[in-house]
Design a protein around this motif. Structure first.
Motif, PDB file in Angstrom:
ATOM      1  N   VAL A  51       0.749  -1.260   0.064  1.00  0.00           N
ATOM      2  CA  VAL A  51       0.120  -0.119   0.106  1.00  0.00           C
ATOM      3  C   VAL A  51       0.793   1.345  -0.155  1.00  0.00           C
ATOM      4  O   VAL A  51       0.678   2.231  -0.866  1.00  0.00           O
ATOM      5  CB  VAL A  51      -0.861  -0.072   1.193  1.00  0.00           C
ATOM      6  N   GLY A  52       1.799   1.289   0.697  1.00  0.00           N
ATOM      7  CA  GLY A  52       2.647   2.512   1.066  1.00  0.00           C
ATOM      8  C   GLY A  52       2.031   3.397   1.740  1.00  0.00           C
ATOM      9  O   GLY A  52       0.834   3.535   1.920  1.00  0.00           O
ATOM     10  N   PRO A  53       2.874   4.433   2.207  1.00  0.00           N
ATOM     11  CA  PRO A  53       2.166   5.808   2.980  1.00  0.00           C
ATOM     12  C   PRO A  53       1.192   6.700   2.090  1.00  0.00           C
ATOM     13  O   PRO A  53       1.407   6.834   0.809  1.00  0.00           O
ATOM     14  CB  PRO A  53       3.569   6.355   3.221  1.00  0.00           C
ATOM     15  N   HIS A  54       0.120   7.152   2.721  1.00  0.00           N
ATOM     16  CA  HIS A  54      -0.595   7.800   1.956  1.00  0.00           C
ATOM     17  C   HIS A  54      -1.229   8.829   3.218  1.00  0.00           C
ATOM     18  O   HIS A  54      -1.420   8.417   4.261  1.00  0.00           O
ATOM     19  CB  HIS A  54      -1.912   7.315   1.494  1.00  0.00           C
ATOM     20  N   ASP A  55      -1.675  10.135   2.648  1.00  0.00           N
ATOM     21  CA  ASP A  55      -2.424  10.851   3.770  1.00  0.00           C
ATOM     22  C   ASP A  55      -3.713  10.318   4.167  1.00  0.00           C
ATOM     23  O   ASP A  55      -4.369  10.565   5.347  1.00  0.00           O
ATOM     24  CB  ASP A  55      -2.628  12.353   3.031  1.00  0.00           C
ATOM     25  N   LEU A  56      -4.382   9.733   3.131  1.00  0.00           N
ATOM     26  CA  LEU A  56      -5.842   9.282   3.406  1.00  0.00           C
ATOM     27  C   LEU A  56      -5.873   7.759   2.671  1.00  0.00           C
ATOM     28  O   LEU A  56      -5.877   7.954   1.589  1.00  0.00           O
ATOM     29  CB  LEU A  56      -6.961  10.188   2.830  1.00  0.00           C
ATOM     30  N   ILE A  57      -6.636   6.957   3.679  1.00  0.00           N
ATOM     31  CA  ILE A  57      -6.767   5.686   3.157  1.00  0.00           C
ATOM     32  C   ILE A  57      -8.312   5.469   3.363  1.00  0.00           C
ATOM     33  O   ILE A  57      -8.759   5.594   4.429  1.00  0.00           O
ATOM     34  CB  ILE A  57      -5.956   4.538   3.981  1.00  0.00           C
ATOM     35  N   LEU A  58      -8.914   4.664   2.410  1.00  0.00           N
ATOM     36  CA  LEU A  58     -10.260   4.270   2.948  1.00  0.00           C
ATOM     37  C   LEU A  58     -10.199   2.685   2.836  1.00  0.00           C
ATOM     38  O   LEU A  58      -9.511   2.293   1.688  1.00  0.00           O
ATOM     39  CB  LEU A  58     -11.259   4.536   1.635  1.00  0.00           C
ATOM     40  N   GLU A  59     -10.664   2.159   3.758  1.00  0.00           N
ATOM     41  CA  GLU A  59     -10.474   0.535   3.815  1.00  0.00           C
ATOM     42  C   GLU A  59     -11.924  -0.078   3.845  1.00  0.00           C
ATOM     43  O   GLU A  59     -12.610  -0.054   4.663  1.00  0.00           O
ATOM     44  CB  GLU A  59      -9.880   0.368   5.107  1.00  0.00           C
ATOM     45  N   PRO A  60     -12.162  -0.777   2.578  1.00  0.00           N
ATOM     46  CA  PRO A  60     -13.341  -1.450   2.492  1.00  0.00           C
ATOM     47  C   PRO A  60     -13.397  -2.684   3.522  1.00  0.00           C
ATOM     48  O   PRO A  60     -12.295  -3.582   3.267  1.00  0.00           O
ATOM     49  CB  PRO A  60     -13.461  -1.968   0.928  1.00  0.00           C
ATOM     50  N   GLY A  61     -14.650  -3.250   4.320  1.00  0.00           N
ATOM     51  CA  GLY A  61     -14.408  -4.323   5.017  1.00  0.00           C
ATOM     52  C   GLY A  61     -13.489  -4.400   5.974  1.00  0.00           C
ATOM     53  O   GLY A  61     -12.450  -5.273   6.035  1.00  0.00           O
ATOM     54  N   ALA A  62     -13.390  -3.376   6.940  1.00  0.00           N
ATOM     55  CA  ALA A  62     -12.356  -3.293   8.021  1.00  0.00           C
ATOM     56  C   ALA A  62     -12.360  -4.392   9.144  1.00  0.00           C
ATOM     57  O   ALA A  62     -11.205  -4.710   9.657  1.00  0.00           O
ATOM     58  CB  ALA A  62     -12.570  -2.034   8.669  1.00  0.00           C
ATOM     59  N   GLY A  63     -13.335  -5.127   9.269  1.00  0.00           N
ATOM     60  CA  GLY A  63     -13.393  -6.197  10.215  1.00  0.00           C
ATOM     61  C   GLY A  63     -13.416  -5.487  11.777  1.00  0.00           C
ATOM     62  O   GLY A  63     -13.759  -4.621  12.003  1.00  0.00           O
ATOM     63  N   GLU A  64     -12.371  -6.236  12.425  1.00  0.00           N
ATOM     64  CA  GLU A  64     -12.065  -5.775  13.889  1.00  0.00           C
ATOM     65  C   GLU A  64     -10.655  -4.921  13.704  1.00  0.00           C
ATOM     66  O   GLU A  64     -10.476  -4.634  14.737  1.00  0.00           O
ATOM     67  CB  GLU A  64     -11.780  -6.938  14.476  1.00  0.00           C
ATOM     68  N   GLY A  65     -10.420  -4.556  12.482  1.00  0.00           N
ATOM     69  CA  GLY A  65      -9.351  -3.574  12.377  1.00  0.00           C
ATOM     70  C   GLY A  65      -7.805  -4.202  12.524  1.00  0.00           C
ATOM     71  O   GLY A  65      -6.923  -3.194  12.668  1.00  0.00           O
ATOM     72  N   VAL A  66      -7.439  -5.401  12.336  1.00  0.00           N
ATOM     73  CA  VAL A  66      -6.005  -5.686  12.351  1.00  0.00           C
ATOM     74  C   VAL A  66      -5.424  -5.028  11.374  1.00  0.00           C
ATOM     75  O   VAL A  66      -4.208  -4.324  11.251  1.00  0.00           O
ATOM     76  CB  VAL A  66      -5.928  -7.252  11.986  1.00  0.00           C
ATOM     77  N   LEU A  67      -5.931  -4.853  10.041  1.00  0.00           N
ATOM     78  CA  LEU A  67      -5.054  -4.256   8.910  1.00  0.00           C
ATOM     79  C   LEU A  67      -5.528  -2.600   9.059  1.00  0.00           C
ATOM     80  O   LEU A  67      -4.409  -1.811   8.848  1.00  0.00           O
ATOM     81  CB  LEU A  67      -6.011  -4.609   7.748  1.00  0.00           C
ATOM     82  N   THR A  68      -6.715  -2.444   9.743  1.00  0.00           N
ATOM     83  CA  THR A  68      -6.680  -0.891   9.865  1.00  0.00           C
ATOM     84  C   THR A  68      -5.785  -0.319  10.805  1.00  0.00           C
ATOM     85  O   THR A  68      -5.071   0.817  10.408  1.00  0.00           O
ATOM     86  CB  THR A  68      -8.110  -0.648  10.578  1.00  0.00           C
TER      87      THR A  68
END
Length: 275
Positions: A51-68
């Protein structure tokens, strides 16, 4: 979407809540919402690096948030969308003191794209992969989308089978499609039926003005004449088609799906663009 739990046997918890059909409510939710959570730390790290660094990320299907949470370590802000109210509530409660994370309890596909530049990243529900990709391609501010998809889907979109899909070709002047690596099915829980991959869709820095290009590609993929060369001869003068294919270095008998997206730009320039 991501959820962290051990790889152990959960039959004892499932027996507590069994209902009709021999499945728990949680099992049915996972099946309905296409929930397969990433549980392998190395796989999560690979996805975050891609993914790399970004100022703003939208995450579809965040679940419980490990990736979040992992994305928040490298990005300015992460907006996680989760349609499952139970998971969304748990993630919102767990991140309420983290200013980098905002949880939206709802369907990502209904979200309005931000006006500012943003990226999309996530372990998406595979049942709606095409819909999520279409949403990304329509968003004017999207800079990139880095998604886990079924391996077959990623290979099809990136030419890894030696042929190219119509969607890839018709968006190629504006978006690059890249297969960044494979993910074994064992990095997910529940374990899905097929291996996965990391797919990267990146907006090109230069957006050419090609009016009619998508329609040109759509016509080429109709297969009306058999080969792409024969199809184009049904619409354009034979001598111009022959010259265009020579310039593009595409043999006349080449099957349409085997024509590299870069070659389509030459054909468009020599045929449609000069009509």
């Amino acid at each position: 979407m991501a959820q962290s739990f051990a790889h152990g046997n959960y039959s004892h918890t499932q027996r507590k809540a069994r209902t009709g059909g021999g499945r728990t409510d949680r099992d049915r939710a996972r099946r309905t919402l296409s929930q397969n959570f990433m549980v392998d730390p190395d796989a999560i790290a690979r996805l975050v690096e891609a993914v790399g660094p970004h100022d703003l990320i939208l995450e579809p299907g965040a679940g419980e948030g490990v990736l979040t949470r992992a994305l928040a370590e490298t990005c300015g802000r992460v907006v996680g969308y989760e349609v499952d109210p139970r998971l969304a509530g748990r993630l919102a409660a767990g991140t309420r003191h983290d200013a980098r994370v905002r949880v939206v309890r709802g369907d990502f596909l209904s979200a309005r794209a931000p006006r500012e530049p943003f990226a999309v990243a996530g372990n998406i529900p595979y049942a709606i992969t095409s819909k999520i990709v279409d949403w990304c391609l329509r968003a004017p501010g999207l800079t990139s989308a880095t998604l886990t998809t079924q391996l077959e889907y990623a290979r099809k979109r990136t030419g890894d089978f030696g042929r190219w899909s119509m969607l890839t070709v018709r968006t190629w002047p504006w978006y690059g499609w890249e297969l960044l690596g494979r993910l074994d099915r064992e990095v997910f829980r529940p374990v899905p039926s097929a291996d996965s991959a990391i797919l990267r869709i990146e907006r090109r820095s230069q957006a050419p003005d090609l009016p009619g290009y998508p329609a040109f590609v759509d016509y080429g993929f109709t297969g009306l004449g058999g080969s792409l060369h024969a199809t184009m001869r049904l619409r354009y003068p034979a001598d111009r088609v022959d010259a265009a294919f020579t310039a593009a270095e595409v043999a006349p008998g080449t099957v349409v799906a085997h024509v590299h997206p870069d070659r389509w730009a030459v054909l468009y320039d020599r045929l449609h663009h000069t009509r």
